[in-house]
Design an enzyme around this catalytic site. Structure first.
Site, PDB file in Angstrom:
ATOM      1  N   CYS A 169       0.821  -1.220   0.000  1.00  0.00           N
ATOM      2  CA  CYS A 169       0.000   0.000   0.000  1.00  0.00           C
ATOM      3  C   CYS A 169       0.851   1.264   0.000  1.00  0.00           C
ATOM      4  O   CYS A 169       0.334   2.357  -0.240  1.00  0.00           O
ATOM      5  CB  CYS A 169      -0.924   0.023   1.213  1.00  0.00           C
ATOM      6  SG  CYS A 169      -1.985  -1.414   1.313  1.00  0.00           S
ATOM      7  N   HIS A 211      -3.575   7.173   3.212  1.00  0.00           N
ATOM      8  CA  HIS A 211      -3.943   5.880   2.625  1.00  0.00           C
ATOM      9  C   HIS A 211      -5.360   5.523   3.083  1.00  0.00           C
ATOM     10  O   HIS A 211      -5.688   5.629   4.274  1.00  0.00           O
ATOM     11  CB  HIS A 211      -2.936   4.824   3.095  1.00  0.00           C
ATOM     12  CG  HIS A 211      -3.286   3.446   2.672  1.00  0.00           C
ATOM     13  ND1 HIS A 211      -3.666   3.142   1.391  1.00  0.00           N
ATOM     14  CD2 HIS A 211      -3.316   2.278   3.378  1.00  0.00           C
ATOM     15  CE1 HIS A 211      -3.924   1.845   1.319  1.00  0.00           C
ATOM     16  NE2 HIS A 211      -3.719   1.301   2.505  1.00  0.00           N
ATOM     17  N   ASN A 245     -10.084  -0.264   0.422  1.00  0.00           N
ATOM     18  CA  ASN A 245      -8.629  -0.130   0.368  1.00  0.00           C
ATOM     19  C   ASN A 245      -8.139  -0.666  -0.989  1.00  0.00           C
ATOM     20  O   ASN A 245      -8.273  -1.855  -1.266  1.00  0.00           O
ATOM     21  CB  ASN A 245      -8.029  -0.930   1.525  1.00  0.00           C
ATOM     22  CG  ASN A 245      -6.518  -0.863   1.591  1.00  0.00           C
ATOM     23  OD1 ASN A 245      -5.868  -0.405   0.659  1.00  0.00           O
ATOM     24  ND2 ASN A 245      -5.971  -1.332   2.698  1.00  0.00           N
TER      25      ASN A 245
HETATM   26  O1  UT7 Z   1      -3.494  -1.117   3.805  1.00  0.00           O
HETATM   27  C1  UT7 Z   1      -2.990  -1.573   5.017  1.00  0.00           C
HETATM   28  C2  UT7 Z   1      -3.665  -2.836   5.328  1.00  0.00           C
HETATM   29  N1  UT7 Z   1      -4.751  -2.920   6.205  1.00  0.00           N
HETATM   30  C3  UT7 Z   1      -5.201  -2.077   7.160  1.00  0.00           C
HETATM   31  O2  UT7 Z   1      -4.801  -0.955   7.298  1.00  0.00           O
HETATM   32  C4  UT7 Z   1      -6.227  -2.622   8.084  1.00  0.00           C
HETATM   33  C5  UT7 Z   1      -5.921  -2.308   9.527  1.00  0.00           C
HETATM   34  N2  UT7 Z   1      -6.878  -2.900  10.446  1.00  0.00           N
HETATM   35  C6  UT7 Z   1      -8.167  -2.586  10.493  1.00  0.00           C
HETATM   36  O3  UT7 Z   1      -8.621  -1.772   9.721  1.00  0.00           O
HETATM   37  C7  UT7 Z   1      -9.035  -3.214  11.574  1.00  0.00           C
HETATM   38  O4  UT7 Z   1      -8.222  -3.897  12.499  1.00  0.00           O
HETATM   39  C8  UT7 Z   1     -10.109  -4.185  11.023  1.00  0.00           C
HETATM   40  C9  UT7 Z   1     -11.151  -3.394  10.261  1.00  0.00           C
HETATM   41  C10 UT7 Z   1      -9.465  -5.188  10.079  1.00  0.00           C
HETATM   42  C11 UT7 Z   1     -10.804  -4.908  12.142  1.00  0.00           C
HETATM   43  O5  UT7 Z   1     -11.312  -3.993  13.094  1.00  0.00           O
HETATM   44  P1  UT7 Z   1     -11.107  -4.264  14.657  1.00  0.00           P
HETATM   45  O6  UT7 Z   1     -11.839  -3.239  15.394  1.00  0.00           O
HETATM   46  O7  UT7 Z   1      -9.615  -4.353  14.874  1.00  0.00           O
HETATM   47  O8  UT7 Z   1     -11.859  -5.628  14.831  1.00  0.00           O
HETATM   48  P2  UT7 Z   1     -11.298  -7.008  15.460  1.00  0.00           P
HETATM   49  O9  UT7 Z   1     -10.234  -7.581  14.594  1.00  0.00           O
HETATM   50  O10 UT7 Z   1     -11.016  -6.748  16.881  1.00  0.00           O
HETATM   51  O11 UT7 Z   1     -12.558  -7.931  15.355  1.00  0.00           O
HETATM   52  C12 UT7 Z   1     -13.621  -7.759  16.226  1.00  0.00           C
HETATM   53  C13 UT7 Z   1     -14.655  -8.829  15.981  1.00  0.00           C
HETATM   54  C14 UT7 Z   1     -14.111 -10.250  15.962  1.00  0.00           C
HETATM   55  O12 UT7 Z   1     -15.040 -11.058  16.631  1.00  0.00           O
HETATM   56  P3  UT7 Z   1     -14.732 -11.615  18.111  1.00  0.00           P
HETATM   57  O13 UT7 Z   1     -13.479 -12.423  17.958  1.00  0.00           O
HETATM   58  O14 UT7 Z   1     -14.530 -10.373  18.946  1.00  0.00           O
HETATM   59  O15 UT7 Z   1     -15.961 -12.391  18.437  1.00  0.00           O
HETATM   60  C15 UT7 Z   1     -14.113 -10.595  14.497  1.00  0.00           C
HETATM   61  O16 UT7 Z   1     -14.318 -11.982  14.274  1.00  0.00           O
HETATM   62  O17 UT7 Z   1     -15.279  -8.601  14.718  1.00  0.00           O
HETATM   63  C16 UT7 Z   1     -15.316  -9.844  14.006  1.00  0.00           C
HETATM   64  N3  UT7 Z   1     -15.264  -9.548  12.594  1.00  0.00           N
HETATM   65  C17 UT7 Z   1     -16.374  -9.311  11.853  1.00  0.00           C
HETATM   66  N4  UT7 Z   1     -17.679  -9.286  12.172  1.00  0.00           N
HETATM   67  C18 UT7 Z   1     -18.542  -8.998  11.186  1.00  0.00           C
HETATM   68  C19 UT7 Z   1     -14.172  -9.445  11.800  1.00  0.00           C
HETATM   69  N5  UT7 Z   1     -14.565  -9.156  10.546  1.00  0.00           N
HETATM   70  C20 UT7 Z   1     -15.908  -9.063  10.562  1.00  0.00           C
HETATM   71  C21 UT7 Z   1     -16.873  -8.773   9.576  1.00  0.00           C
HETATM   72  N6  UT7 Z   1     -18.177  -8.755   9.933  1.00  0.00           N
HETATM   73  N7  UT7 Z   1     -16.541  -8.514   8.296  1.00  0.00           N
END
Ligand code: UT7
Length: 345
Positions: free
Chosen positions: A132, A272, A302
């Site tokens: 990215c 980004h 993204n």
């Molecule tokens: O270009 C550079 C590359 N990427 C990035 O910059 C991404 C950086 N990271 C992020 O943007 C965030 O960490 C995410 C959007 C990927 C995730 O957000 P988060 O607030 O960090 O969520 P999390 O990983 O803590 O997940 C929370 C919950 C989990 O459930 P449990 O384990 O708490 O029961 C996940 O399984 O949300 C669940 N979850 C979803 N639920 C519904 C993860 N993806 C989804 C989804 N729909 N699509």
């Protein structure tokens, strides 16, 4: 050769022997595929909701390239738009740099395929892989070639067909990404400032938090690699998030300091486009007002190396930036890699 106009800010390059040679970002263009994939569509594919995606990322929809549309097709369309806007003919381009993590194929480079599609047959061409962060790496490399008098006119393209490496069974990642391309023409021009300074960073110790493990020399394609889903993007979202905020803030502060600028001198911050919460956190820490920070991730998700280039094109088209305005761009991605740059548009 006309004299450089008196700049209202410090141009760090002027102190480093570049006097008399200046480089401008002549134009920007972008292209996104027609097909729109909404959050509602994703609800039918994986266990997710529009509410979760919107509140956690800010993304509402993304574009998906057609089966017969490759990264080079997206990149060529963005490039032709940038060339037309700059009034550049294909034979004036000395070098094509394509930043991508989704090349049409491992080799030849996607830059060579774009070179052929836009008819820039006299140009050198290569791909660069900084995920990215590729767009900032690309414009900094282009600038160095121009400043060193190696080339006069460089096309930098960020192009991605991320839908080709997304695991559509993994709700953690498939909701985040989209396809698209952006391109700029950079050229030696008297009196232009263009890219004032750029900072590029990397930390290979954190390579494993965002990667696609299959298809390279470590895990060549095999029945096993396919069954283990190694040919898809994998990410530890939380770790990437934390590192993204810290690295983008740190590099943004450094480039502002080099130019003796503060956030209020910047007309538009273009980060980004990965996650609205990351963008809000970075904007806050830099002391930028919300209206100074550009966001279009709600429409495209993204798009990796294309992200900032597409955002720059839209910000210009929508009239958020005029010639002479100062822009701060920031990137972050796999590697880990990151970067920030100050541009006089
Ligand atoms: O270009 C550079 C590359 N990427 C990035 O910059 C991404 C950086 N990271 C992020 O943007 C965030 O960490 C995410 C959007 C990927 C995730 O957000 P988060 O607030 O960090 O969520 P999390 O990983 O803590 O997940 C929370 C919950 C989990 O459930 P449990 O384990 O708490 O029961 C996940 O399984 O949300 C669940 N979850 C979803 N639920 C519904 C993860 N993806 C989804 C989804 N729909 N699509």
């Amino acid at each position: 050769m006309s004299e450089l106009p008196e700049a209202p800010f410090k141009n760090p390059r002027a102190d480093h022997g570049f006097k008399g040679r200046t480089c401008s970002i002549e134009s920007v263009g972008s292209y996104v595929p027609e097909k729109v994939l909404t959050n509602a569509d994703l609800e039918k594919i994986v266990d997710t909701t529009d509410e979760w995606i919107t509140s956690r990322t800010g993304i509402k929809e993304r574009r998906i390239a057609a089966d017969d549309e490759a990264t080079s097709d997206l990149g060529a369309k963005a490039s032709l738009m940038a060339m037309e806007r700059a009034g550049i003919s294909p034979d004036e381009i000395d070098l094509v740099i394509c930043a991508t993590i989704t090349p049409d194929m491992p080799f030849p480079s996607t830059a060579c395929l774009i070179q052929e599609k836009i008819g820039a047959h006299g140009a050198a061409a290569f791909d660069l892989e900084a995920a990215c962060s590729g767009f900032i790496y690309g414009i900094e490399i282009a600038q160095q070639f121009i400043m060193s008098r190696t080339y006069n006119c460089v096309l930098v393209v960020g192009a991605e067909k991320l839908s080709s490496i997304i695991d559509w069974k993994d709700r953690n990642t498939c909701v985040l990404f989209g396809d698209g391309a952006g391109a700029v023409i950079m050229r030696n021009r008297d009196g232009a400032h263009g890219l004032l300074t750029a900072k590029m960073g990397a930390d290979g110790r954190k390579a494993n938090i965002l990667s696609m493990p299959g298809g390279g020399s470590l895990n060549p394609a095999s029945t096993d690699s396919i069954n283990s889903r190694l040919h898809y993007l994998r990410m530890d979202g939380k770790e990437v998030y934390k590192n993204a905020v810290t690295a983008m803030c740190r590099s943004a502060k450094e480039v502002l300091k080099r130019c003796e600028l503060s956030a209020e001198d910047i007309k538009l911050v273009i980060p980004h486009q990965a996650n609205k919460r990351i963008i809000d956190a970075v904007g806050d820490r830099l002391g930028a007002k919300p209206e100074q920070v550009y966001m279009n991730l709600q429409k495209y998700g993204n798009t990796s190396a294309a992200s900032v280039a597409i955002a720059l094109d839209e910000a210009v088209s929508e009239g958020h930036i005029q010639r002479g305005d100062l822009i701060l761009i920031m990137v972050f991605g796999a590697g880990l890699t990151w970067g920030a740059a100050v541009i006089e548009w």
